[in-house]
Design a protein around this motif. Structure first.
Motif, PDB file in Angstrom:
ATOM      1  N   ALA A  66       0.802  -1.260   0.006  1.00 34.84           N
ATOM      2  CA  ALA A  66      -0.055  -0.020  -0.068  1.00 34.84           C
ATOM      3  C   ALA A  66       0.721   1.215  -0.029  1.00 34.84           C
ATOM      4  CB  ALA A  66      -0.887  -0.067   1.060  1.00 34.84           C
ATOM      5  N   LEU A  67       1.994   1.352   0.639  1.00 37.81           N
ATOM      6  CA  LEU A  67       2.839   2.175   1.000  1.00 37.81           C
ATOM      7  C   LEU A  67       3.361   2.594  -0.566  1.00 37.81           C
ATOM      8  CD1 LEU A  67       4.852   2.219   4.204  1.00 37.81           C
ATOM      9  CD2 LEU A  67       3.147   3.905   3.298  1.00 37.81           C
ATOM     10  N   VAL A  68       4.037   1.470  -0.924  1.00 35.29           N
ATOM     11  CA  VAL A  68       4.857   1.733  -2.211  1.00 35.29           C
ATOM     12  C   VAL A  68       3.874   2.150  -3.277  1.00 35.29           C
ATOM     13  CG1 VAL A  68       6.482   0.426  -3.720  1.00 35.29           C
ATOM     14  CG2 VAL A  68       6.548   0.277  -1.389  1.00 35.29           C
ATOM     15  N   VAL A  69       2.663   1.348  -3.610  1.00 30.79           N
ATOM     16  CA  VAL A  69       1.941   1.826  -4.606  1.00 30.79           C
ATOM     17  C   VAL A  69       1.549   3.256  -4.745  1.00 30.79           C
ATOM     18  CG1 VAL A  69      -0.534   1.209  -5.615  1.00 30.79           C
ATOM     19  CG2 VAL A  69       1.395  -0.643  -4.908  1.00 30.79           C
ATOM     20  N   PRO A 128      -4.006   6.031  -6.859  1.00 39.52           N
ATOM     21  CA  PRO A 128      -4.828   5.334  -7.173  1.00 39.52           C
ATOM     22  C   PRO A 128      -5.728   4.646  -6.015  1.00 39.52           C
ATOM     23  CG  PRO A 128      -2.741   4.059  -7.213  1.00 39.52           C
ATOM     24  CD  PRO A 128      -2.465   5.303  -6.816  1.00 39.52           C
ATOM     25  N   LEU A 129      -5.353   4.654  -4.881  1.00 43.09           N
ATOM     26  CA  LEU A 129      -6.065   4.311  -3.847  1.00 43.09           C
ATOM     27  C   LEU A 129      -6.546   5.494  -2.796  1.00 43.09           C
ATOM     28  CD1 LEU A 129      -4.223   1.030  -2.591  1.00 43.09           C
ATOM     29  CD2 LEU A 129      -6.264   1.106  -4.106  1.00 43.09           C
ATOM     30  N   THR A 130      -7.824   5.684  -2.893  1.00 45.31           N
ATOM     31  CA  THR A 130      -8.367   6.960  -2.123  1.00 45.31           C
ATOM     32  C   THR A 130      -8.528   6.753  -0.605  1.00 45.31           C
ATOM     33  OG1 THR A 130     -10.737   6.282  -2.248  1.00 45.31           O
ATOM     34  CG2 THR A 130      -9.780   7.354  -4.249  1.00 45.31           C
ATOM     35  N   ALA A 131      -8.848   7.959   0.262  1.00 38.97           N
ATOM     36  CA  ALA A 131      -8.594   7.707   1.602  1.00 38.97           C
ATOM     37  C   ALA A 131      -9.447   6.501   2.180  1.00 38.97           C
ATOM     38  CB  ALA A 131      -9.067   8.924   2.127  1.00 38.97           C
ATOM     39  N   VAL A 132     -10.818   6.527   1.421  1.00 36.53           N
ATOM     40  CA  VAL A 132     -11.919   5.614   1.979  1.00 36.53           C
ATOM     41  C   VAL A 132     -11.378   4.090   1.616  1.00 36.53           C
ATOM     42  CG1 VAL A 132     -14.382   4.717   1.850  1.00 36.53           C
ATOM     43  CG2 VAL A 132     -13.718   7.154   1.920  1.00 36.53           C
ATOM     44  N   ASN A 171      -9.225   2.642 -11.739  1.00 40.30           N
ATOM     45  CA  ASN A 171      -8.749   2.708 -10.348  1.00 40.30           C
ATOM     46  C   ASN A 171      -9.610   1.851  -9.360  1.00 40.30           C
ATOM     47  OD1 ASN A 171      -6.769   4.342 -10.519  1.00 40.30           O
ATOM     48  ND2 ASN A 171      -7.924   6.313 -10.088  1.00 40.30           N
ATOM     49  N   THR A 172     -10.886   1.425  -9.795  1.00 39.47           N
ATOM     50  CA  THR A 172     -11.655   0.639  -9.238  1.00 39.47           C
ATOM     51  C   THR A 172     -11.143  -0.815  -9.424  1.00 39.47           C
ATOM     52  OG1 THR A 172     -13.450   1.911  -9.654  1.00 39.47           O
ATOM     53  CG2 THR A 172     -14.028  -0.337  -9.232  1.00 39.47           C
TER      54      THR A 172
END
Ligand SMILES: Nc1ncnc2c1ncn2[C@@H]1O[C@H](COP(=O)(O)OP(=O)(O)OP(=O)(O)O)[C@@H](O)[C@H]1O
Ligand SMILES: [Ca+2]
Length: 959
Positions: free
Chosen positions: A769-772, A784-788, A869-870
């Motif tokens: 998650a961090l690296v992406v 690509p990954l939002t807060a929610v 993104n989804t």
């Protein structure tokens, strides 16, 4: 029931005249009406204040007993109504418990998380800006999404914490189930200490905790350890001059009968308990270690978050600079900034592995509950994880390895060896014994004892006392002796109860008539008592000098008995010349040997197998006992503890060894016999410090307390164990069985491994998650990954992951590998291999999707970014789902074994998938996702699934 006490306490205060000088004490009318002649407060002030004057005023202990309508011989009468009335007036023996915390307290605590609070502020700002610019409800979606995620996190965290607290409460209750010997209505019985009432007669023995305040009635050599109340470590003598016994203190030596005067919250102990807050175990070593890991990861996360934020903002600024609109900002751009900030905060949220400590607690609590079913009560959480890395078990013999059901099977009375055990053999022995010798023997057996023979309520004969005592009493009864008659025939002047340091006990009796002639009796470890003998009774019943040949014969007999795994005791007596005062010490030499008995204590079934399991698991088992060396050796051989290359040593020999010799000797010691409490402690200390062993010690007696304390894990016996031993222990073995200790080790290992599995899983998610997010923020200017979405991922890996992986029950494989010991690294090379390999795959595939996903899925048009993104989000989640399955095993390829038995795991996995579908298909507006086609769904699941064969291949890479 507690409120009752309080109500009556205040009620009586109005009447009772405390603080006045004894002579004008008046009994409150209510108390008088119930037939008592003294009130609770007066009793409290006498005992707590050690007020001898007041005590004398009330007629001493017997006077108080009379005023309390009880008898020091028969205890309270049975009448239920009277007992109820007594309870109403004097209270019950329970301590007020601290209020249990409600669910909302836990919610409130969960809300106190810093990162969550920052996120909440983001959500709030987002809501305001959103609604102001885009109106309700469209502008509120982002904000509401975050709010909902926060609420979910808080709710789940609070629920799990709350459930833990309830479990600990149950355990606390279990811990406090203490019973004690009481005489009521003329009968000795075991009773819960909570049922005690003023007026009860309680029998205290070495190792007991005084259950309520009261007065000494009768007994010998009572030494009380008051350190729990006063902090004073020097024990206090209690006897008829200073008869005050305070609850919470411990009997360090001796035995006595006490009259209960004050119970529950009226005692000092009760008040002390009320001020202590309950529960809240200290953090376990593993938790401390993991908290350290969590902090480091959190800091790394913070670093990445700041950079990600900087990169994202810089992208926006550059864009605006190019447009030339850098001076005027519209609301949409403000929202974008806010979203960037939220992402940065979320990266921190994801990075901080809050789940680590949670996983430890969950796993430990789960193990604790299961262990309770397996008859092990965990007092300190840390113990179960430590037990998993144990390398040595020092077990005591009696009761743990053996059944503790003792019977005399051989005897050598008056120099002739007999087998005893059935009535005809007893008759045989009796007929051969000379009358005077038999008389001496029975006098010794029934007077020089810590046990008692009583009639039970059902009219059955019952033998009380330690198993050793019981065996000897039984032997005496079988020889036709009678307990009461022997007790009445002479007067017991002094009794020095058995203790482990001396390994013997003694009594002085006054013979009837003849001007008070005194006789001493001694009983104890046979070599020791025999060494203090000068004479012996021979087969003709004559008293003769103990010459060399007799000594040889007796020693040979002892060795022979011991070689047959019998516990041997020697009985001796001595006529005391020149009077004896109770303050004198009982003589230690000049005795006449009456005889030796051999007591059988069979090995428990299953012990041999359990010892074998320990050996297979790389755990050394040593026997540390107070018994004779040959007895110990015989039993150790039977259990498989003593092998041909091991050493058996006696405590006194061990004590004399030099440091250098010990270094060589200790690893080979398999049996230590005739050990004193200090020897046990020394051995454990050496093992721990010099040899870096993780040592588990089992014990039951007060003599084991120092070793239990010193051990990494102290295991006390629940049935035979004294309160003092239990209090020094971390785990209580409820069935006293060695096999249960192995079960504890197994659970300990499973806890350790489960947490490792969880850490491996979580670190993988963290890294990816961090690296992406970081790399794509740097390269494409968007995350690509939002807060929610990140919050949801966080939930999967933290709370849900902990639930799924930390509660795997143990399997037998666990006991086939070597223990971790003290030096083992928590994150092993195997784990690093799995983490790095799996992260690499996940990162690669997500990177590929980002780079050429649109092409692969033929996405076009304005919606294509959202769809991609989804897909990325979906694939990422499914990677975790499948990795969660792979994480069930760290080394073995078959990750499905036993999966269906672990319904929590299956449920968590099912729920994760179900909620993922809901998020994508139904909650798209909040989670920034959109509907996916079945083709896209299939692709995401497949991407996740491929992680499994990859994990399997990784496991084949040797490290
Ligand atoms: N009630 C008793 N009276 C006299 N001697 C006793 C009594 N109980 C035990 N002994 C003697 O003391 C020895 C045991 O000592 P101790 O109680 O210190 O052993 P322990 O460390 O508890 O041993 P274990 O490992 O068997 O539990 C026995 O071998 C026996 O000879
Ligand atoms: Ca013991």
């Amino acid at each position: 029931m507690d409120y009752l006490v309080v109500i009556f306490a205040t009620h009586i205060d109005g009447y009772c005249s405390t603080g006045v000088s004894p002579s004008d004490y008046t009994v409150p009318s209510e108390v008088k009406a119930a037939g008592f002649d003294i009130c609770a407060d007066e009793l409290g002030s006498i005992v707590e204040g050690h007020d001898v004057k007041k005590l004398r005023f009330h007629g001493g202990v017997s006077g108080i007993a009379r005023k309390l309508c009880t008898s020091t011989n028969d205890g309270l009468p049975k009448d239920a109504d009277a007992l109820r009335r007594r309870q109403e007036l004097f209270g019950i023996n329970k301590f007020a418990e601290s209020e249990s915390r409600s669910f909302w307290v836990f919610v409130w605590e969960a809300l106190h998380d810093m990162t969550l609070m920052i996120l909440a502020v983001c959500a709030f700002v987002s809501l305001i800006v959103g609604i102001a610019t885009e109106g309700w409800p469209k502008g509120a979606h982002d904000g509401l999404g975050i709010v909902a995620s926060i609420m979910l996190v808080v709710f789940v965290t609070a629920t799990s914490d709350y459930r833990q607290s309830l479990q600990f409460k149950d355990l606390d209750k279990e811990k406090k189930k203490i019973s004690i010997q009481v005489t009521r209505n003329g009968f000795r019985q075991k009773m819960s200490i909570y049922d005690l009432l003023p007026g009860d007669i309680v029998h205290l023995a070495i190792g007991d905790q005084v259950p309520a305040d009261g007065l000494f009635v009768s007994g010998f050599s009572v030494l009380i350890d008051e350190s729990s109340l006063t902090g004073e470590s020097e024990p206090v003598m209690v006897g008829s001059e200073t008869p005050f016994l305070l609850s919470g203190t411990k009997v360090q030596d001796g035995s006595c009968k006490m009259l209960i005067t004050t119970v529950g919250m009226r005692t000092q102990w009760g008040k002390l308990m009320a001020t202590l807050s309950e529960g809240g175990d200290d953090e376990t070593p593993l938790q401390v270690k993991l908290n350290g890991v969590a902090t480091i990861i959190g800091k790394i996360g913070l670093f990445f978050a700041v950079i990600t934020f900087a990169v994202l903002v810089q992208g926006l600024l550059v864009r605006k600079w190019k447009d030339g609109s850098h001076v005027d900002w519209n609301a949409e751009e403000a929202m974008e900034m806010l979203e960037y900030f939220a992402i940065a905060v979320t990266i921190v949220v994801v990075a901080v592995p809050e789940g680590l400590p949670l996983a430890v607690t969950l796993s430990l609590a789960f193990a604790m509950k299961k262990m309770m079913n397996d008859k092990a009560l965990v007092r300190h959480l840390a113990a179960c994880e430590t037990m998993g890395s144990a390398t040595t078990i020092c077990s005591d013999k009696t009761g743990t390895l053996t059944t503790n059901h003792m019977t005399v099977v051989k005897s050598c009375i008056c120099m002739s060896v007999h087998e005893v055990g059935n009535p005809s053999k007893f008759a045989n022995l009796k007929s051969e014994l000379h009358d005077s010798a038999l008389k001496l023997l029975l006098q010794s057996i029934f007077n020089n004892t810590g046990g008692e023979v009583v009639m039970s309520k059902e009219g059955k004969r019952e033998i009380l006392g330690t198993p050793t005592e019981a065996a000897i009493l039984e032997f005496g009864l079988s020889l036709g002796g009678e307990f009461q008659a022997e007790r009445e025939a002479v007067k017991l002047v002094k009794l020095e109860p058995f203790n482990s340091t001396k390994k013997r006990m003694g009594a002085i009796v006054e013979l009837p008539g003849e001007g008070g002639r005194m006789r001493a009796h001694s009983k104890g470890a046979s070599e020791i008592v025999l060494a203090s003998c000068e004479k012996v009774i021979n087969a003709k019943g004559e008293i003769v000098a103990l010459d060399d040949s007799s000594v040889k014969f007796l020693q040979a007999t002892i060795d022979q008995f011991a070689g047959e795994a019998l516990r041997t005791l020697c009985l001796a007596y001595k006529e005391v010349q020149g009077g004896f005062s109770p303050n004198d010490a009982i003589p230690e030499s000049g005795y006449t040997c009456i005889g030796i008995v051999g007591i059988k204590d069979p090995v428990r079934p299953g012990v041999k197998e359990s010892v074998a399991v320990c050996h297979a698991a790389g755990i050394a088992v040593r026997m540390v006992t107070g018994d004779n060396i040959n007895t110990a050796k015989a039993i150790a051989r039977e259990c498989g503890i003593l092998t041909s290359d091991g050493i058996a040593i006696e405590g006194p020999v061990f004590r004399e060894k030099s440091q250098a010799e010990l270094l060589e000797l200790i690893p080979k010691i398999q049996v230590m016999a005739r050990s004193s409490p200090l020897d046990k402690h020394t051995l454990v200390k050496h093992l721990r410090t010099t040899f870096d062993d993780v040592v588990a010690v089992t014990g039951d007696g007060t003599n084991d307390a120092p070793a239990l304390h010193e051990a990494d894990i102290g295991l006390a016996m629940g049935i035979a164990g004294t309160e003092v031993a239990k209090e020094s222990a971390d785990v209580i073995i409820l069935d006293d069985n060695f096999s249960t200790i192995v079960t504890v080790a197994k659970w300990g290992r499973s806890v350790y491994i489960n947490i490792q599995k969880f850490v491996q899983f979580q670190l993988t998610v963290n890294v990816v998650a961090l690296v992406v997010n970081f790399s794509s923020a740097c390269m494409t200017g968007s995350a690509p990954l939002t807060a929610v979405q990140l919050l949801w991922v966080n939930m999967i890996m933290d709370t849900l992951g902990a639930l799924a992986l930390a509660t795997e029950p143990p399997n037998n494989e666990l006991m086939k590998r070597a223990p971790v010991g003290r030096k083992g690294h928590f994150i092993t090379n195997v784990m690093w291999r799995n983490i790095l390999g799996q992260s690499f795959y996940q990162f690669l595939i997500i990177w590929k999707l980002q780079a050429s996903g649109k092409l692969m899925f033929e996405l076009e048009g304005p919606n294509s970014d959202l769809v991609l993104n989804t897909i990325i989000f979906n694939s990422f989640v499914f990677c975790q789902v499948f990795n969660e399955i792979s994480s069930r095993e760290m080394e073995s390829i078959n990750v499905f074994r036993g999966i269906m038995n672990n319904y929590v795991f299956v449920m968590v996995l099912g729920a994760t998938v179900a909620f993922q579908i809901i998020i994508i298909e139904l909650l798209g507006t909040f989670a920034n996702t959109t509907h996916l086609t079945s083709h896209q769904w299939g692709a995401s699941v497949l991407i996740g699934f491929i992680g499994m064969p990859i994990a399997a291949i990784l496991k084949m890479v040797p490290v």
